[in-house]
Design a protein around this motif. Structure first.
Motif, PDB file in Angstrom:
ATOM      1  N   MET A 119       0.830  -1.197   0.000  1.00 11.02           N
ATOM      2  CA  MET A 119       0.000   0.000   0.000  1.00 11.02           C
ATOM      3  C   MET A 119       0.871   1.255   0.000  1.00 11.02           C
ATOM      4  N   ALA A 120       0.341   2.308  -0.570  1.00 12.70           N
ATOM      5  CA  ALA A 120       1.053   3.582  -0.591  1.00 12.70           C
ATOM      6  C   ALA A 120       1.313   4.025   0.843  1.00 12.70           C
ATOM      7  N   ALA A 121       2.348   4.864   1.033  1.00 11.17           N
ATOM      8  CA  ALA A 121       2.777   5.255   2.374  1.00 11.17           C
ATOM      9  C   ALA A 121       1.599   5.785   3.184  1.00 11.17           C
ATOM     10  N   GLY A 122       1.490   5.287   4.408  1.00 14.45           N
ATOM     11  CA  GLY A 122       0.486   5.812   5.323  1.00 14.45           C
ATOM     12  C   GLY A 122      -0.921   5.306   5.097  1.00 14.45           C
ATOM     13  N   SER A 123      -1.122   4.360   4.193  1.00 13.55           N
ATOM     14  CA  SER A 123      -2.491   3.882   4.020  1.00 13.55           C
ATOM     15  C   SER A 123      -2.590   2.380   4.301  1.00 13.55           C
ATOM     16  N   ARG A 124      -3.760   1.971   4.726  1.00 14.32           N
ATOM     17  CA  ARG A 124      -3.974   0.555   5.052  1.00 14.32           C
ATOM     18  C   ARG A 124      -5.025  -0.024   4.129  1.00 14.32           C
ATOM     19  N   LEU A 125      -4.783  -1.287   3.754  1.00 14.03           N
ATOM     20  CA  LEU A 125      -5.660  -1.966   2.800  1.00 14.03           C
ATOM     21  C   LEU A 125      -7.071  -2.136   3.358  1.00 14.03           C
ATOM     22  N   LYS A 126      -8.062  -1.854   2.519  1.00 17.44           N
ATOM     23  CA  LYS A 126      -9.443  -2.063   2.931  1.00 17.44           C
ATOM     24  C   LYS A 126     -10.139  -3.100   2.054  1.00 17.44           C
ATOM     25  N   ALA A 127      -9.969  -2.996   0.755  1.00 16.93           N
ATOM     26  CA  ALA A 127     -10.689  -3.898  -0.143  1.00 16.93           C
ATOM     27  C   ALA A 127      -9.974  -4.011  -1.481  1.00 16.93           C
ATOM     28  N   GLN A 140     -16.703  -9.921  -7.201  1.00 11.89           N
ATOM     29  CA  GLN A 140     -17.027  -9.809  -5.786  1.00 11.89           C
ATOM     30  C   GLN A 140     -15.837  -9.224  -5.050  1.00 11.89           C
ATOM     31  N   VAL A 141     -16.063  -8.152  -4.311  1.00 12.20           N
ATOM     32  CA  VAL A 141     -14.959  -7.484  -3.631  1.00 12.20           C
ATOM     33  C   VAL A 141     -14.376  -8.394  -2.541  1.00 12.20           C
ATOM     34  N   LEU A 142     -13.039  -8.369  -2.403  1.00 13.44           N
ATOM     35  CA  LEU A 142     -12.384  -9.187  -1.387  1.00 13.44           C
ATOM     36  C   LEU A 142     -11.889  -8.284  -0.257  1.00 13.44           C
ATOM     37  N   LYS A 143     -12.021  -8.796   0.982  1.00 18.05           N
ATOM     38  CA  LYS A 143     -11.499  -8.060   2.136  1.00 18.05           C
ATOM     39  C   LYS A 143     -10.048  -8.471   2.360  1.00 18.05           C
ATOM     40  N   PRO A 144      -9.288  -7.708   3.174  1.00 17.71           N
ATOM     41  CA  PRO A 144      -7.865  -8.032   3.353  1.00 17.71           C
ATOM     42  C   PRO A 144      -7.631  -9.479   3.783  1.00 17.71           C
ATOM     43  N   SER A 164     -15.445 -13.793  -9.101  1.00 13.96           N
ATOM     44  CA  SER A 164     -15.047 -14.328 -10.387  1.00 13.96           C
ATOM     45  C   SER A 164     -13.747 -13.675 -10.781  1.00 13.96           C
ATOM     46  N   PHE A 165     -12.976 -14.377 -11.602  1.00 16.60           N
ATOM     47  CA  PHE A 165     -11.677 -13.857 -11.958  1.00 16.60           C
ATOM     48  C   PHE A 165     -11.805 -12.664 -12.883  1.00 16.60           C
ATOM     49  N   GLY A 166     -12.844 -12.686 -13.677  1.00 13.70           N
ATOM     50  CA  GLY A 166     -13.142 -11.518 -14.511  1.00 13.70           C
ATOM     51  C   GLY A 166     -12.055 -11.198 -15.510  1.00 13.70           C
ATOM     52  N   ASN A 167     -11.747  -9.919 -15.597  1.00 16.22           N
ATOM     53  CA  ASN A 167     -10.912  -9.458 -16.696  1.00 16.22           C
ATOM     54  C   ASN A 167      -9.496  -9.076 -16.280  1.00 16.22           C
ATOM     55  N   GLY A 168      -9.094  -9.406 -15.050  1.00 18.39           N
ATOM     56  CA  GLY A 168      -7.718  -9.119 -14.648  1.00 18.39           C
ATOM     57  C   GLY A 168      -7.472  -7.696 -14.200  1.00 18.39           C
ATOM     58  N   ALA A 169      -8.540  -6.944 -13.938  1.00 10.88           N
ATOM     59  CA  ALA A 169      -8.371  -5.594 -13.412  1.00 10.88           C
ATOM     60  C   ALA A 169      -8.387  -5.680 -11.894  1.00 10.88           C
ATOM     61  N   VAL A 170      -7.239  -5.425 -11.275  1.00  9.89           N
ATOM     62  CA  VAL A 170      -7.150  -5.507  -9.822  1.00  9.89           C
ATOM     63  C   VAL A 170      -7.169  -4.080  -9.268  1.00  9.89           C
ATOM     64  N   VAL A 171      -8.265  -3.721  -8.601  1.00  6.46           N
ATOM     65  CA  VAL A 171      -8.395  -2.361  -8.089  1.00  6.46           C
ATOM     66  C   VAL A 171      -8.252  -2.409  -6.568  1.00  6.46           C
ATOM     67  N   VAL A 172      -7.245  -1.701  -6.049  1.00  5.37           N
ATOM     68  CA  VAL A 172      -6.922  -1.768  -4.625  1.00  5.37           C
ATOM     69  C   VAL A 172      -7.397  -0.488  -3.932  1.00  5.37           C
ATOM     70  N   MET A 173      -8.120  -0.664  -2.817  1.00  2.74           N
ATOM     71  CA  MET A 173      -8.657   0.504  -2.113  1.00  2.74           C
ATOM     72  C   MET A 173      -8.163   0.548  -0.676  1.00  2.74           C
ATOM     73  N   ASP A 174      -7.836   1.716  -0.171  1.00  2.00           N
ATOM     74  CA  ASP A 174      -7.373   1.820   1.209  1.00  2.00           C
ATOM     75  C   ASP A 174      -8.506   2.289   2.122  1.00  2.00           C
TER      76      ASP A 174
END
Lengths: 454, 235
Positions: free
Chosen positions: A278-286, A295-299, A324-334
């Motif tokens: 994760m970028a400096a100072g942020s914590r993974l959320k989803a 389907q969104v995954l939790k940490p 589902s594996f879908g299209n390979g777009a991995v979107v990371v949210m803090d």
């Protein structure tokens, strides 16, 4: 934990867009081999034995799809047959085909000629949105070069096989990327999906047989022809050989394109090691593991191996099995990300891009967006949650969606996923009409670097 | 059937049906498995090319544009109608913004043999073309168009801040054009460069990974004044 570059192995090389450099890296060897040493049938068999699967998100065998084309003999033989290369990947979060077309246009052409040879197609259409100006320019130059050097046109390299490429830079509506919509667009129609037949069959363009192929899949063909299908099967998992090109975006240190061997690492390793954490100072959320529809995954759920057949969408109790594996777009949210707003952003896309041909989508998308906006603004009530559940359930029931294409089920599963994983956050917005407690407008963030930017 | 004779008047309301009929009969031939050709097929290609040349002459278009137009139409052989969007964009570029999309719909419809309604139906379908077709009163020049990506990845990286900042700088609301100065600000869906957000296009040219300071630099390079513009109209 490292990348395994196959398709993208030359992307770092300067001038790889040009035919001279591409040839010096073994380019067009696959085409030469197919055209001079293989019959179309043998080419198809070689690809079949490689077990190459469609990278556009279907993950079905390429050879099975090729077999749907009617044979080039008999009554239907008279007239043209088409291979249509789909360069539309307008799903938010995906950008690999664009980079491929911009940086490695000859690799795409190389693969397209091989596929056209196996299918005995005389014309290849490469379709992409006109917004992708750099890709359009790169492809135009590359096609001219390939024509000059005799890789396109009549009697290629003395093989007796004729094929030419036509670049079709069209409109930018998202749904144009749906294969039958793409064919409609090529015919100068509104790009609405055509009704699906019950049994998969070949499609038609200008009344002639046509096959639509994702650009990313074709890029694997040259290597399969040069090094053989057996060597290709050594890479990746047994059920799904090869590599994956993943598009990582969001709050990580190094977003970008990562090509990895299928089954060689988990989502956690991808996010924490390859993308630098994760970028400096942020914590993974989803994490959205495969685009907006997954389907969104939790940490705690990230220890899933990167394999299209692990996240199968085959049902079950936990989130991983439902995703589902879908299209390979991995979107990371803090942790600063509001999940209600994420759902709103997702629905803004679908509401804007719905083609309007069938009611679940035309009515469902703007309606879901309204409800979600109401919740975000703090004027929602607890009935809203039940209504979202019930409506998404009707749009994407387990028995199969009533919609004409995969667009409506995509937003229904995406929103339902966020609601089931982060339901308490929705409740917080509703309780006492508090509304959103996150920052009203997110600040601009700059990642440390972007991997394979070009 | 002499397709050309029907077109001499210049109006071709019926050609939509002809193109449709031709396609339908090709489908039927394939279905019935007979390769027998019906009498003499209509040569859509030649007709389209002839109409292209006639329009180019009327509009005083350069040779380069005509050659490119020919390529586009030939590229969609046997059905020139496929060249709809590429032709519109080509003419728009060739006319350098002097003609709006609305004015180009009729000539393009005529060239490719569709009804104007058929062309308008496609134009209003694509977001990037749609906004260009609902234009601009005649006096106002077509201005710079800022499109900020509103996809999820860009939203996470602060795309809303970018829109807000530009709106403030220009003194207009998102989704509107300013009358005083020629530019337009809109939010759009994914522009396909998600690792490098926020992303925007200015007149179709791609810009990515920017900060507010970089926006200022870009605007200065484009000769856009650094102070907020007064007034400005909302459509």
């Amino acid at each position: 934990m490292s990348e395994h570059r196959l398709v993208l192995r030359d992307i770092d090389i300067p001038d790889i867009e040009g035919i001279t450099k591409y040839r010096s890296r073994g380019g067009y060897e696959g085409t030469r081999r197919a055209l001079t040493e293989f019959s179309p049938q043998q080419t198809l068999e070689e690809v079949e034995s490689s077990k190459l699967q469609g990278r556009g998100g279907s993950w079905s065998n390429v050879a099975d799809k090729w077999r749907l084309m009617p044979p080039a003999t008999g009554d239907v033989a008279a007239g043209e047959r088409y291979l249509v290369v789909n360069g539309y990947e307008s799903d938010p979060g995906v950008f690999r085909d664009r980079k491929l077309m911009e940086r490695l246009p000859h690799r795409l052409i190389d693969g397209a000629i091989i596929a056209a040879y196996a299918l005995q197609a005389e014309v290849i259409y490469v379709c992409l949105p006109t917004d992708m100006r750099r890709a359009v320019r790169a492809l135009e130059v590359a096609v001219t070069e390939a024509r000059e050097q005799g890789w396109l046109g009549r009697d290629i390299r003395g093989s007796g096989f004729d094929v030419d490429i036509r670049i079709h830079a069209g409109g930018n509506a998202h749904i144009t990327g749906e294969e039958t919509a793409l064919l409609n667009s090529l015919e100068g129609r509104r790009p609405e999906p055509r009704p699906r037949p019950l049994i998969p069959t070949h499609h038609e363009l200008f009344g002639r047989p046509a096959l639509v192929h994702n650009a990313g899949t074709l890029a694997y063909l040259p290597d399969i022809l040069v090094f053989g299908s057996a060597a290709f099967r050594q890479i990746g998992s047994r059920r799904c050989p090869g590599t994956l090109v993943l598009c990582v975006s969001g709050h990580v240190r190094r977003p970008g394109l990562y090509e990895v061997e299928i089954g060689s690492l988990t989502f956690r390793q991808l996010v924490e090691d390859l993308a630098g954490g994760m970028a400096a100072g942020s914590r993974l959320k989803a994490v959205l593991p495969g685009g907006l529809a997954s389907q969104v995954l939790k940490p705690s759920e990230l220890d899933v191996v990167l394999n299209p057949h692990e996240l199968s969408g085959s049902g079950g109790a936990d989130a991983v099995a439902n995703s589902s594996f879908g299209n390979g777009a991995v979107v990371v949210m803090d942790e600063t990300t509001c999940m209600v707003r994420t759902a709103v952003t997702i629905m803004e896309f679908y509401a804007a891009e719905s083609c309007g041909a069938c009611p679940p989508c035309r009515e469902g998308a703007p309606w879901l967006l309204d409800v979600l906006r109401r919740i975000e603004a703090g004027s929602g009530n607890s009935c809203d949650i039940d209504t979202i559940r019930s409506v998404t359930g009707q749009i994407a029931p387990p028995s199969g969606s009533p919609a004409m294409c995969g667009f409506a089920p995509a937003f229904a599963t995406g929103v339902r996923g966020i609601l089931s994983a982060f339901g308490s956050e929705f409740d917080d917005h509703i309780d006492g009409n508090r509304g959103c407690s996150f920052a009203a407008v997110e600040d601009i963030r700059v990642p440390e670097s972007v991997h394979l930017r070009y | 059937m002499d397709d050309g004779a029907n077109r001499q008047g210049g109006r071709i309301e019926d050609s939509f049906d002809l193109a449709e009929l031709d396609l339908a009969s090709a489908r039927l031939r394939n279905r019935s498995g007979s390769s027998k050709q019906s009498a003499e097929p209509v040569d859509h290609l030649e007709n389209s090319l002839r109409r292209l040349h006639r329009y180019a002459e009327q509009a005083g278009m350069g040779e380069e544009t005509v050659t490119r137009g020919e390529q586009l139409i030939r590229g969609c052989d046997p059905q020139p109608r496929g060249a709809l969007v590429p032709l519109l964009l080509l003419f728009e570029e060739a006319e350098d913004g002097r003609l709006s999309f609305d004015e180009l719909i009729e000539p393009v419809a005529e060239i490719i043999g569709l009804s104007p309604a058929g062309v308008r139906g496609v134009v209003t379908f694509h977001p990037a073309l749609r906004t260009r077709s609902t234009q601009h009163d005649e006096a106002a020049p077509v201005g710079r168009c800022f499109r900020v990506c509103g996809g999820l990845s860009c939203a996470l990286m602060g795309a809303r801040r970018v829109t807000e900042y530009l709106a403030e700088r220009f003194g207009i609301a998102e989704g509107s054009s300013s009358a005083a100065v020629e530019f337009r600000l809109e939010s759009c869906q994914c522009l396909g460069a998600c690792s490098a957000g926020p992303v925007m296009t200015i007149d179709g040219e791609h810009h990515e990974s920017f900060t507010l300071e970089r926006i200022d630099t870009i605007l200065q390079a484009l000769d856009m004044v650094a102070t907020p513009f007064p007034g400005g109209q909302v459509e």
